[in-house]
Design a protein around this motif. Structure first.
Motif, short mmCIF file in Angstrom:
data_model
loop_
_atom_site.label_atom_id
_atom_site.label_comp_id
_atom_site.label_asym_id
_atom_site.label_seq_id
_atom_site.Cartn_x
_atom_site.Cartn_y
_atom_site.Cartn_z
N ARG A 189 0.88 -1.17 0.00
CA ARG A 189 0.00 0.00 0.00
C ARG A 189 0.91 1.21 0.00
O ARG A 189 1.79 1.34 0.86
N ASN A 227 3.20 -2.12 17.14
CA ASN A 227 2.19 -1.69 16.18
C ASN A 227 0.91 -2.48 16.36
O ASN A 227 0.95 -3.63 16.78
N GLN A 283 -4.52 -3.91 11.51
CA GLN A 283 -5.91 -4.25 11.22
C GLN A 283 -5.97 -4.58 9.73
O GLN A 283 -5.64 -3.74 8.90
N SER A 331 -7.82 -4.56 2.65
CA SER A 331 -7.34 -3.26 3.12
C SER A 331 -6.57 -3.45 4.43
O SER A 331 -6.67 -4.49 5.08
N ILE A 332 -5.79 -2.42 4.77
CA ILE A 332 -4.94 -2.50 5.96
C ILE A 332 -4.89 -1.14 6.64
O ILE A 332 -5.06 -0.10 6.00
N ASP A 333 -4.65 -1.18 7.94
CA ASP A 333 -4.40 0.02 8.74
C ASP A 333 -3.39 -0.40 9.80
O ASP A 333 -3.58 -1.40 10.49
N VAL A 334 -2.30 0.34 9.90
CA VAL A 334 -1.27 0.03 10.89
C VAL A 334 -0.99 1.29 11.69
O VAL A 334 -0.68 2.35 11.12
N ASN A 335 -1.10 1.19 13.01
CA ASN A 335 -0.83 2.32 13.91
C ASN A 335 0.24 1.92 14.90
O ASN A 335 0.35 0.75 15.27
N ALA A 372 3.75 3.81 10.81
CA ALA A 372 2.32 3.62 10.59
C ALA A 372 2.05 3.53 9.09
O ALA A 372 2.79 4.08 8.28
N PRO A 382 -1.10 4.34 6.52
CA PRO A 382 -2.44 4.94 6.45
C PRO A 382 -3.47 3.90 6.01
O PRO A 382 -3.20 3.08 5.14
N ALA A 383 -4.65 3.96 6.60
CA ALA A 383 -5.72 3.01 6.27
C ALA A 383 -6.12 3.14 4.81
O ALA A 383 -6.18 4.24 4.27
N GLY A 384 -6.38 1.99 4.19
CA GLY A 384 -6.87 1.99 2.82
C GLY A 384 -6.66 0.66 2.14
O GLY A 384 -6.11 -0.28 2.71
#
Length: 164
Positions: free
Chosen positions: A47, A124, A127, A136-140, A148, A150-152
């Motif tokens: 991503r 981390n 998700q 899709s993925i989101d890493v915080n 991180a 960004p979600a998408g």
């Protein structure tokens, strides 16, 4: 030298050979789960300027696996050229047929524009949502510093989610 090792480790973790070797481990029929049901998320993707992947499995309340995150901007801002992280400690794992979430702890290393290598610890929360056609993925990051994503939607790749 360590950056090359980290990048090679990331490449090997994402390789088809690593995926095949992982499938012979603690999965049903793989001899190691002790007959307990196994939930897992595995795969890889890209991503934006991030690559990530690996396998996380949950047997009972014990989570294990290997996961990597590599950041490779085409035009880096600041003094960081690239970052590679390898995670091998997992907690707070939830896997359903359509989503996976887990907390991962590991070691990262930055390659600075000066050629210096700067190691740091990373925590981390990942998700991953398994879509009908596109995941899709989101890493915080947890804490004051970290990496991180960004979600998408993924630009490339796919994850497989196996729930108990």
């Amino acid at each position: 030298m360590r950056t090359i090792t980290l990048l090679l480790a990331a490449a090997l973790t994402l390789s088809p050979l690593a995926a095949a070797a992982a499938r012979t481990g603690d999965y049903p029929g793989g001899g190691g789960a002790g007959g307990q049901p196994v939930a897992r998320v595995e795969g890889s993707g890209q991503r934006l300027h991030f690559s990530f992947g690996g396998s996380v499995r949950l047997v009972g309340n014990q989570a294990s696996g290997k996961f990597v995150l590599v950041i490779h901007p085409l035009a880096p801002q600041g003094n960081t050229l690239t970052v590679a992280c390898k995670y091998n400690k997992f907690s707070e794992v939830t896997i359903t047929p359509t989503a996976a979430m887990f907390r991962a702890e590991g070691k990262c290393e930055r390659l600075l524009v000066t050629g210096a290598l700067e190691p740091f610890d990373a925590i981390n929360v990942f998700q991953i949502v398994h879509g009908d056609q596109i995941d899709s993925i989101d890493v915080n990051f947890v804490g004051p510093t970290g990496v991180a994503v960004p979600a998408g939607a993924l630009d490339f790749g796919n994850f497989t989610l196996t729930a108990i």
